[in-house]
Motif scaffolding. Structure first.
Motif, mmCIF file in Angstrom:
data_model
loop_
_atom_site.group_PDB
_atom_site.id
_atom_site.type_symbol
_atom_site.label_atom_id
_atom_site.label_comp_id
_atom_site.label_asym_id
_atom_site.label_seq_id
_atom_site.Cartn_x
_atom_site.Cartn_y
_atom_site.Cartn_z
ATOM 1 N N LYS A 141 10.366 20.187 13.061
ATOM 2 C CA LYS A 141 8.915 20.270 12.919
ATOM 3 C C LYS A 141 8.368 19.150 12.062
ATOM 4 C CE LYS A 141 5.235 23.464 11.552
ATOM 5 N NZ LYS A 141 4.905 24.835 11.082
ATOM 6 N N TYR A 142 9.089 18.832 10.963
ATOM 7 C CA TYR A 142 8.565 17.846 10.009
ATOM 8 C C TYR A 142 9.332 16.528 10.019
ATOM 9 C CZ TYR A 142 6.099 21.886 8.137
ATOM 10 O OH TYR A 142 5.293 22.982 7.991
ATOM 11 N N GLY A 143 10.440 16.447 10.734
ATOM 12 C CA GLY A 143 11.216 15.206 10.786
ATOM 13 C C GLY A 143 11.746 14.775 9.436
ATOM 14 N N ILE A 144 12.354 15.703 8.706
ATOM 15 C CA ILE A 144 12.744 15.405 7.323
ATOM 16 C C ILE A 144 14.253 15.398 7.171
ATOM 17 C CG2 ILE A 144 10.634 16.356 6.388
ATOM 18 C CD1 ILE A 144 12.201 18.838 5.585
ATOM 19 N N ALA B 184 7.257 14.933 -0.535
ATOM 20 C CA ALA B 184 7.390 16.117 -1.389
ATOM 21 C C ALA B 184 8.084 17.251 -0.665
ATOM 22 C CB ALA B 184 6.005 16.555 -1.876
ATOM 23 N N ARG B 185 7.809 17.408 0.627
ATOM 24 C CA ARG B 185 8.417 18.529 1.361
ATOM 25 C C ARG B 185 9.922 18.349 1.516
ATOM 26 N NH1 ARG B 185 4.631 16.833 6.226
ATOM 27 N NH2 ARG B 185 5.689 14.992 7.024
ATOM 28 N N GLU B 186 10.383 17.090 1.514
ATOM 29 C CA GLU B 186 11.825 16.855 1.603
ATOM 30 C C GLU B 186 12.533 17.266 0.316
ATOM 31 O OE1 GLU B 186 12.172 13.102 4.612
ATOM 32 O OE2 GLU B 186 11.332 12.726 2.624
ATOM 33 N N LEU B 187 11.899 17.010 -0.808
ATOM 34 C CA LEU B 187 12.475 17.438 -2.074
ATOM 35 C C LEU B 187 12.333 18.945 -2.260
ATOM 36 C CD1 LEU B 187 11.088 14.586 -4.351
ATOM 37 C CD2 LEU B 187 13.226 14.649 -3.071
ATOM 38 N N LEU B 188 11.257 19.506 -1.727
ATOM 39 C CA LEU B 188 11.010 20.941 -1.890
ATOM 40 C C LEU B 188 12.081 21.767 -1.201
ATOM 41 C CD1 LEU B 188 9.193 23.225 -2.877
ATOM 42 C CD2 LEU B 188 7.876 22.988 -0.759
ATOM 43 N N ILE B 189 12.528 21.344 -0.018
ATOM 44 C CA ILE B 189 13.508 22.131 0.713
ATOM 45 C C ILE B 189 14.832 22.189 -0.043
ATOM 46 C CG2 ILE B 189 14.327 20.223 2.133
ATOM 47 C CD1 ILE B 189 13.856 23.865 3.235
ATOM 48 N N ASP C 239 0.847 -1.188 0.000
ATOM 49 C CA ASP C 239 0.000 0.000 0.000
ATOM 50 C C ASP C 239 0.887 1.245 0.000
ATOM 51 O OD1 ASP C 239 -1.872 1.922 0.266
ATOM 52 O OD2 ASP C 239 -2.510 1.384 2.294
ATOM 53 N N PRO C 240 0.833 2.066 -1.024
ATOM 54 C CA PRO C 240 1.711 3.226 -1.084
ATOM 55 C C PRO C 240 1.472 4.236 0.021
ATOM 56 C CG PRO C 240 0.040 3.354 -2.808
ATOM 57 C CD PRO C 240 -0.079 1.987 -2.192
ATOM 58 N N ALA C 241 0.287 4.193 0.665
ATOM 59 C CA ALA C 241 0.020 5.142 1.742
ATOM 60 C C ALA C 241 0.531 4.662 3.090
ATOM 61 C CB ALA C 241 -1.493 5.392 1.848
ATOM 62 N N ALA C 242 1.046 3.410 3.143
ATOM 63 C CA ALA C 242 1.411 2.842 4.427
ATOM 64 C C ALA C 242 2.588 3.550 5.064
ATOM 65 C CB ALA C 242 1.716 1.350 4.270
ATOM 66 N N ASP C 243 3.521 4.037 4.249
ATOM 67 C CA ASP C 243 4.716 4.653 4.824
ATOM 68 C C ASP C 243 4.772 6.149 4.556
ATOM 69 O OD1 ASP C 243 5.056 4.567 2.161
ATOM 70 O OD2 ASP C 243 7.054 3.641 2.185
ATOM 71 N N ARG C 244 3.604 6.750 4.391
ATOM 72 C CA ARG C 244 3.586 8.158 4.017
ATOM 73 C C ARG C 244 4.164 9.038 5.112
ATOM 74 N NH1 ARG C 244 -2.043 10.003 1.968
ATOM 75 N NH2 ARG C 244 -1.424 8.503 0.376
ATOM 76 N N PHE C 245 3.927 8.670 6.368
ATOM 77 C CA PHE C 245 4.361 9.527 7.462
ATOM 78 C C PHE C 245 5.480 8.889 8.281
ATOM 79 C CE2 PHE C 245 -0.101 10.551 6.601
ATOM 80 C CZ PHE C 245 0.047 11.875 6.279
ATOM 81 N N VAL C 246 6.181 7.930 7.683
ATOM 82 C CA VAL C 246 7.295 7.310 8.387
ATOM 83 C C VAL C 246 8.523 8.179 8.214
ATOM 84 C CG1 VAL C 246 8.775 5.277 8.527
ATOM 85 C CG2 VAL C 246 6.350 5.013 8.038
ATOM 86 N N THR C 247 9.225 8.441 9.271
ATOM 87 C CA THR C 247 10.432 9.247 9.216
ATOM 88 C C THR C 247 11.607 8.429 9.702
ATOM 89 O OG1 THR C 247 10.015 10.112 11.421
ATOM 90 C CG2 THR C 247 9.170 11.390 9.574
#
Length: 443
Positions: free
Chosen positions: A437-440, A267-272, A193-201
């Motif tokens: 804040k975002y754990g990125i 996406a936020r990791e690539l954005l920074i 499931d592609p959503a399974a690791d969406r918020f894993v840091t």
């Protein structure tokens, strides 16, 4: 009521589409792209570039040159013509059969997904064979032409001074085949499931050891990228710098994405990183009136210390490529990308783990930035000048370039010290706040 234990069905996501589209691109590239170039035919009735289907015309063009005043021994060429034609037929049959395989794999990839991975590896291996086979045939043709002209077959006469040259399309197919080969199954396997690791840091823990990821990055950055630059000089006549620059970006992305071994990038990791690259580009453009006085190296160093060696190399390479759309692309672009990238990578290694606390010492940070700019970026770009502007290579010429370029390198180093002094601590605080804040992107 939905059963929460059941995984959501995986649809036809972008990875499968990419795996199906690339073989189609391979087939079109092989069948229709110009693969060989002979600049000496520029003003004849023949074209200057040739696809695999047009290679017999290339042989006719060599004969046309011999008939119009060129001192060429046609007996040498005639004796080798049958073998060269046989090589053409073999490449053409290989191209047609491989093109059919590519289309079959594209259909099966959409239907069978991971079960078509074996055929996908065959397609990648086919692309590699076609590109290598074309390069070998081109090498043999150049050997024949040199013998006909009475020229000795040397590395230089068969590479940068060769009469027939491979185009960037040949190299692109080989590179894409090599990059895709290890990842075919991963692209097609959509069972999770592609959503399974969406918020894993990643666990934020310091690690000063050189693991597999770092060693792989060192291999790609220290060996593969310089080899790409030299390949562009010797075998692409130092003219396909756009292609070499894009290859460097692709290769520099691999170490960065190894950071995400246990999860997918967000996406936020690539954005920074995109924002930091944009800052470097804007800073270089803002100080265009001051030669060598630019903040690019300082921003690259800040990105490296904050997000790690792999991310730093990517920021440096992308900044060099994008900023040259304003300052002018040329054979120097791959060298600048490598120079800024290698400073970033070394900075990330030196300031990794617990040593990242050294960044609080402004004197140490500025001294490192200034010395790295003078003795890494400066020496790399001075070496590039020897390849770009000198017809003969010698240690004396290289030493003269180093001496003449040293004042400019010192100005560049001073600018790095100034911008690190001004921007270093404020940017570190902002980037640390974003990471907490975002754990990125914790290196």
């Amino acid at each position: 009521m939905r059963n929460e234990n059941m995984s959501a069905p995986a649809g036809l996501d972008g990875r499968v589409r990419l795996a199906a589209a690339l073989p189609v691109a391979f087939a079109l590239m092989v069948l229709f792209a110009p693969w060989l170039s002979m600049p000496e035919l520029r003003y004849t009735r023949y074209g200057m570039t040739f696809t695999l289907r047009e290679l017999p015309q290339l042989l006719e063009g060599i004969g046309y040159l011999a008939e119009n005043g060129t001192q060429f021994d046609m007996t040498v060429f005639t004796a080798s013509r049958a073998g060269l034609l046989a090589g053409i037929r073999f490449l053409q049959v290989l191209a047609v059969v491989g093109g059919i395989l590519c289309l079959v794999f594209a259909v099966l990839a959409l239907r069978l997904r991971a079960r078509a991975a074996g055929l996908g590896r065959v397609v990648c291996f086919w692309g590699l064979c076609v590109s290598v086979g074309t390069a070998v045939w081109n090498l043999q043709l150049n050997r024949v032409v040199n013998r006909g002209l009475g020229t000795e077959n040397t590395f230089t006469s068969l590479s940068i001074d060769s009469h027939i040259q491979v185009t960037a399309w040949v190299c692109a197919l080989a590179l894409l085949s090599l990059l895709l080969l290890p990842f075919v199954r991963r692209l097609l396997d959509t069972g999770q499931d592609p959503a399974a690791d969406r918020f894993v840091t990643r666990a934020q823990k310091p690690d000063e050891r050189m693991g597999r990821r770092t060693l792989t990055a060192i291999f790609l950055i220290v060996l593969v990228i310089p080899a790409l630059i030299l390949f562009g000089i010797w075998f692409l006549n130092d003219r396909s710098y756009y292609f070499i620059a894009l290859c460097i970006i692709l290769v520099s992305m691999l170490p960065f994405f190894l950071v995400f071994e246990d999860r997918r990038p967000q996406a936020r990791e690539l954005l920074i990183l995109a924002v930091l690259s944009a800052m470097a580009v804007a800073g270089r453009a803002a100080f265009f009136m001051l030669p060598q006085f630019k903040p690019v190296t300082a921003i690259v160093i800040i990105a490296d210390i904050s997000f790690g060696a792999e991310a730093g190399f990517l920021v440096g390479a992308v900044s060099g490529f994008v900023s040259n759309f304003f300052f002018g692309q040329g054979p120097w672009t791959p060298w600048q990308m490598f120079a800024w990238g290698i400073i970033g990578f070394l900075t990330g290694l030196i300031f990794r783990g617990t040593r990242r606390g050294w960044r609080e010492n402004r004197t140490l940070l500025c001294a490192f930035g200034g010395l790295a700019t003078v003795f890494i970026y400066g020496l790399i770009m001075d070496t590039a000048s020897l390849f770009m502007y000198s017809s003969s290579y010698s240690w004396e010429a290289l030493a003269a370039l180093y001496v003449s370029g040293f004042p400019f390198n010192v100005i560049h180093g001073v600018s790095t010290v100034v911008f690190l002094q001004i921007l270093g601590q404020p940017l570190f605080r902002k980037l640390d706040r974003i990471k907490r804040k975002y754990g990125i992107l914790e290196p």
